[in-house]
Design a protein around this motif. Sequence first.
Motif, PDB file in Angstrom:
ATOM      1  N   TYR A  50       0.824  -1.212   0.000  1.00  0.00           N
ATOM      2  CA  TYR A  50       0.000   0.000   0.000  1.00  0.00           C
ATOM      3  C   TYR A  50       0.863   1.271   0.000  1.00  0.00           C
ATOM      4  O   TYR A  50       0.659   2.203  -0.751  1.00  0.00           O
ATOM      5  N   GLY A  89     -25.005  -0.073   2.677  1.00  0.00           N
ATOM      6  CA  GLY A  89     -23.615   0.112   3.119  1.00  0.00           C
ATOM      7  C   GLY A  89     -23.534  -0.012   4.633  1.00  0.00           C
ATOM      8  O   GLY A  89     -22.501   0.263   5.229  1.00  0.00           O
ATOM      9  N   ASN A 140     -24.959  -4.736  11.966  1.00  0.00           N
ATOM     10  CA  ASN A 140     -26.095  -3.871  12.321  1.00  0.00           C
ATOM     11  C   ASN A 140     -27.372  -4.254  11.580  1.00  0.00           C
ATOM     12  O   ASN A 140     -28.455  -3.829  11.957  1.00  0.00           O
ATOM     13  N   ARG A 149     -21.845   2.034  14.296  1.00  0.00           N
ATOM     14  CA  ARG A 149     -21.417   0.656  14.030  1.00  0.00           C
ATOM     15  C   ARG A 149     -21.483  -0.157  15.319  1.00  0.00           C
ATOM     16  O   ARG A 149     -21.041   0.309  16.371  1.00  0.00           O
ATOM     17  N   GLY A 197      -9.816  -1.536   4.080  1.00  0.00           N
ATOM     18  CA  GLY A 197     -10.313  -0.171   4.190  1.00  0.00           C
ATOM     19  C   GLY A 197     -11.035   0.323   2.953  1.00  0.00           C
ATOM     20  O   GLY A 197     -11.787  -0.403   2.286  1.00  0.00           O
TER      21      GLY A 197
END
Length: 441
Positions: free
Chosen positions: A159, A227, A232, A384, A425
């Motif tokens: 990365y 999303g 949840n 979250r 991520g």
Amino acid sequence: MKELGISLGNLPLVILPKSMKVKMKPSYPENQTKDFIERNNNRSEWVQEVARHFGEAQKQKRFWGLMFFLSDHVWNVSSRLIHFPFRNLTDVLKTIVRLKAKDIILFLFSLIRIESLLLLPGFPKSKEFKKFLDEQLLITVQTTSKKAPTTLASAGLTYAHLENSYVLGGIGELARFLVDFIISKGGEVRFKEEINGIQIEKKQSNILYSVHTRKNKTYFATSIVSGIPIWNLPKLLENTKNPSQKKLNQFLERRSNRYDKNIWGAFNISILMEDFLGDEDCIHFQFHLEEELPYGLGESIFVSLSHISDDKRCAKGQRVLAISTHAAYPESWDRREESYKSKKQEIISKVIDYLEKNWKGFSKNKILQIQSASPATWEVWTGRYQGRVGGIPASYFKNLLSYPSSFTPLKNFYLLGDTVYPGQGIPGVVLGALNLFKRLG
Ligand SMILES: Cc1cc2nc3c(=O)[nH]c(=O)nc-3n(C[C@H](O)[C@H](O)[C@H](O)COP(=O)(O)OP(=O)(O)OC[C@H]3O[C@@H](n4cnc5c(N)ncnc54)[C@H](O)[C@@H]3O)c2cc1C
């Protein structure tokens, strides 16, 4: 951005010459240079730099050669094989017919953990180097060399050698830019409207979704791309007699339970302070602490600073520091607990003391404001579940069939985000979205 037809020149970006500097524990026996390890996007310079710190030059060259080969191909495969992660046998077959020889190599390396790779002859054996990899893997693929599959790990480890940029005003500016883009195309973005229930009705052969929010509003849709993190979602669909809704709820419940152990939260410290870095050309640092932080927190911290030319986040002559570390057991943080504030204070003191000793120019006296956030704070900020902000760790992806797909048993109900597409991520989230977009035509 390319897919949206947006030129990067429209964004207020500053290209960073160095992506990250890492400071290992001063007390490591192998840490002879004692200074920062510098990462930039020049691959051959990086191999020299890593050998300067950890020795074993030939073995380092071999290791990083393999990492770059695999990671270059991971990005290529992720955007080419859009039927992966598989929904069903048809997806598997559609992927097989598109496979190239190099893809098989990726597949084979996905079966080997980094720790096992390092045991092979010809690869670096330094313990300190392994620790370096562990802490770098943790901030990218959310697990260490013991459990990280080599293919996914290669993307996480390299990365820092892609082109790195800073958005003036911080990452929120990027979100604002995208919101403006959506609005300019006739879309609508609603803020601060939490969904507290989704109902499903079947009208003839069509499905109608009604989405209820805490503002007592209901929105109707024939398709949903969610999303919302997988942990949840099930509770938004429970308490129903509708068979389709029950089916979706059970599917999501199973998915959520499958990825329910060893999920990370984060502990953060935000500091506004007088600038102590001047024209230092790096703004991302990882520090290995002398000992693990208490209460299940990490053994390293990641520090991201505002750029010297950024006068949106702070005044000239000041810097904003965002310090973060992993938090195991995010569910153990409770704001009502008596010791909550003292636990946070204890962590702040340990981090500040460490930085004062180990970072030239950093001083308590230069701090103008300081705040901290535990997983409980993250839960309030993001909604979250339990403040689990780490996505699904790569340790879950033991083979290609264990990767979750965006599709659900219900027509037109799709899943996206860092609890769905395997990866790391924001790049993982974006790749998942692009692939779903391509599949839906
Ligand atoms: C400290 C820290 C540092 C990080 N650094 C990096 C980095 O350098 N690079 C990188 O690539 N990634 C980084 N990440 C990870 C990255 O932020 C996440 O992987 C990414 O934001 C996940 O995107 P997402 O859309 O899946 O989830 P989120 O960004 O969490 O978005 C989900 C959204 O759903 C909303 N939501 C939840 N429930 C409901 C509901 N009931 N109704 C309505 N909305 C709801 C939430 O409020 C949230 O806005 C970092 C994460 C942390 C915590």
